[in-house]
Design a protein around this motif. Structure first.
Motif, PDB file in Angstrom:
ATOM      1  N   LEU A 266       0.829  -1.211   0.000  1.00  0.00           N
ATOM      2  CA  LEU A 266       0.000   0.000   0.000  1.00  0.00           C
ATOM      3  C   LEU A 266       0.860   1.255   0.000  1.00  0.00           C
ATOM      4  N   ASN A 267       1.927   1.269   0.775  1.00  0.00           N
ATOM      5  CA  ASN A 267       2.813   2.433   0.795  1.00  0.00           C
ATOM      6  C   ASN A 267       3.482   2.649  -0.562  1.00  0.00           C
ATOM      7  N   ASN A 268       3.772   1.564  -1.255  1.00  0.00           N
ATOM      8  CA  ASN A 268       4.428   1.672  -2.556  1.00  0.00           C
ATOM      9  C   ASN A 268       3.539   2.362  -3.587  1.00  0.00           C
ATOM     10  N   LEU A 269       2.231   2.221  -3.425  1.00  0.00           N
ATOM     11  CA  LEU A 269       1.307   2.869  -4.369  1.00  0.00           C
ATOM     12  C   LEU A 269       1.396   4.389  -4.309  1.00  0.00           C
ATOM     13  N   ASP A 270       1.834   4.931  -3.179  1.00  0.00           N
ATOM     14  CA  ASP A 270       1.896   6.384  -3.007  1.00  0.00           C
ATOM     15  C   ASP A 270       3.167   7.001  -3.577  1.00  0.00           C
ATOM     16  N   GLU A 271       4.175   6.194  -3.889  1.00  0.00           N
ATOM     17  CA  GLU A 271       5.475   6.753  -4.255  1.00  0.00           C
ATOM     18  C   GLU A 271       5.459   7.627  -5.513  1.00  0.00           C
ATOM     19  N   PRO A 272       4.751   7.249  -6.597  1.00  0.00           N
ATOM     20  CA  PRO A 272       4.732   8.158  -7.750  1.00  0.00           C
ATOM     21  C   PRO A 272       4.142   9.528  -7.425  1.00  0.00           C
ATOM     22  N   ALA A 273       3.060   9.557  -6.638  1.00  0.00           N
ATOM     23  CA  ALA A 273       2.479  10.841  -6.243  1.00  0.00           C
ATOM     24  C   ALA A 273       3.458  11.628  -5.385  1.00  0.00           C
ATOM     25  N   ASN A 274       4.135  10.932  -4.467  1.00  0.00           N
ATOM     26  CA  ASN A 274       5.152  11.604  -3.657  1.00  0.00           C
ATOM     27  C   ASN A 274       6.233  12.210  -4.547  1.00  0.00           C
TER      28      ASN A 274
ATOM     29  N   ALA B 293      12.507  13.443  -4.950  1.00  0.00           N
ATOM     30  CA  ALA B 293      11.667  12.884  -6.012  1.00  0.00           C
ATOM     31  C   ALA B 293      12.354  11.680  -6.662  1.00  0.00           C
ATOM     32  N   VAL B 294      13.653  11.773  -6.868  1.00  0.00           N
ATOM     33  CA  VAL B 294      14.406  10.650  -7.441  1.00  0.00           C
ATOM     34  C   VAL B 294      14.339   9.444  -6.513  1.00  0.00           C
ATOM     35  N   GLU B 295      14.441   9.687  -5.216  1.00  0.00           N
ATOM     36  CA  GLU B 295      14.361   8.587  -4.252  1.00  0.00           C
ATOM     37  C   GLU B 295      12.981   7.931  -4.279  1.00  0.00           C
ATOM     38  N   ASN B 296      11.939   8.753  -4.388  1.00  0.00           N
ATOM     39  CA  ASN B 296      10.582   8.195  -4.460  1.00  0.00           C
ATOM     40  C   ASN B 296      10.417   7.306  -5.687  1.00  0.00           C
TER      41      ASN B 296
ATOM     42  N   SER C 173      11.975   7.377   1.904  1.00  0.00           N
ATOM     43  CA  SER C 173      10.770   7.917   1.271  1.00  0.00           C
ATOM     44  C   SER C 173      10.354   9.191   1.983  1.00  0.00           C
ATOM     45  N   THR C 174      10.001  10.214   1.214  1.00  0.00           N
ATOM     46  CA  THR C 174       9.500  11.466   1.768  1.00  0.00           C
ATOM     47  C   THR C 174       8.091  11.686   1.233  1.00  0.00           C
ATOM     48  N   SER C 175       7.110  11.611   2.118  1.00  0.00           N
ATOM     49  CA  SER C 175       5.712  11.702   1.708  1.00  0.00           C
ATOM     50  C   SER C 175       5.292  13.156   1.527  1.00  0.00           C
TER      51      SER C 175
END
Length: 271
Positions: free
Chosen positions: A102-110, A123-126, A152-154
């Motif tokens: 579930l957390n992985n789904l948020d990474e592109p938006a982050n 952004a590169v890390e996300n 990860s930075t949300s």
């Protein structure tokens, strides 16, 4: 603390977004010590009243009723027991894999939001986390990126508009959902990004619920700090708004101390 974001943990968002998010007054990839967390809450309680005076709480009467309902009814009789049951009875591999997925789904938006805020390295890390966990990590079930020290930075789109000068707007405590501000409405933009836009309403609801249970369980050790506050509502509101500004990278200049020489000249030497 999107259409359904993990920073809101259904009826416990009022608590998770005040204690958990409020205590993280350091960057997202840092963990505060218990002593630092206590200091943060103590400082927040001392400025809670002044923060409330500086922000318009047009719906304070309604907000306090909803706070009492969330805090005194929904949390102790529903959300807290559910979070304990889920976290302590679900096998760890299943729970960890679901949370990672579930957390992985948020990474592109982050990544997009960090890029819009000028945080290119974050952004590169996300993006790196998303591709590594999606491929090597079996669709995100295994958090390979964290093992490789890729943090990860949300960030949500509401943080982006806040970064460019849009204020929080009116503060509202919703039944079951928790605190929101007008600026939070901008988070719905995140639901337009892949892969979040592939999820149905009920899939988003499930994502929100499971991530909320994880967040609520992590707060059990900190419940007393809020319970012992003279005004939990004002404390929670103050911390929530501070965290909103923190995520939007809004820094406020501290008030300058009054020059002692000027004070002495004004009051005389016998004050």
């Amino acid at each position: 603390m999107s259409e359904i974001k993990s920073k809101h943990s259904f009826s416990l968002v009022f608590l998770s977004s005040t204690l958990l998010l409020g205590c993280s007054s350091a960057p997202d990839d840092q963990v505060l010590t218990p002593q630092a967390q206590t200091t943060s809450l103590t400082q927040s309680s001392s400025i809670g009243a002044s923060s409330a005076e500086n922000s318009d709480d047009f719906f304070e009467g309604f907000n306090r009723v909803m706070w009492d309902f969330n805090y005194d009814v929904l949390d102790p009789y529903m959300v807290r027991p559910l979070s304990i049951g889920y976290m302590e009875w679900t096998p760890w591999p299943i729970r960890s894999g679901l949370n990672n997925f579930l957390n992985n789904l948020d990474e592109p938006a982050n990544a997009v939001n960090n890029l819009l805020m000028g945080n290119g390295s974050q952004a590169v890390e996300n993006i790196s986390r998303f591709w590594i966990n999606t491929t090597i990590g079996l669709l995100g079930l295994i958090d390979v990126a964290s093992a490789a020290n890729i943090s990860s930075t949300s960030r949500e789109f509401g943080d982006v508009v806040g970064y460019y000068g849009v204020g929080n707007g009116a503060y509202l405590m919703l039944p079951a959902y928790g605190p929101v501000t007008v600026r939070d409405a901008a988070d719905t933009v995140d639901g337009l990004y892949i892969p979040l836009n592939w999820l149905t309403f009920w899939q988003k609801a499930g994502k929100w619920a499971f991530q909320g249970l994880e967040s609520r369980y992590e707060l059990i050790g900190q419940e007393g700090q809020l319970r012992h506050s003279p005004d939990p509502y004002q404390l929670s509101k103050s911390i929530y708004l501070q965290h909103q500004d923190f995520k939007a990278q809004i820094s406020k200049e501290p008030e300058q101390a009054l020059d002692e020489d000027l004070l002495e000249e004004y009051l005389g030497h016998d004050y």
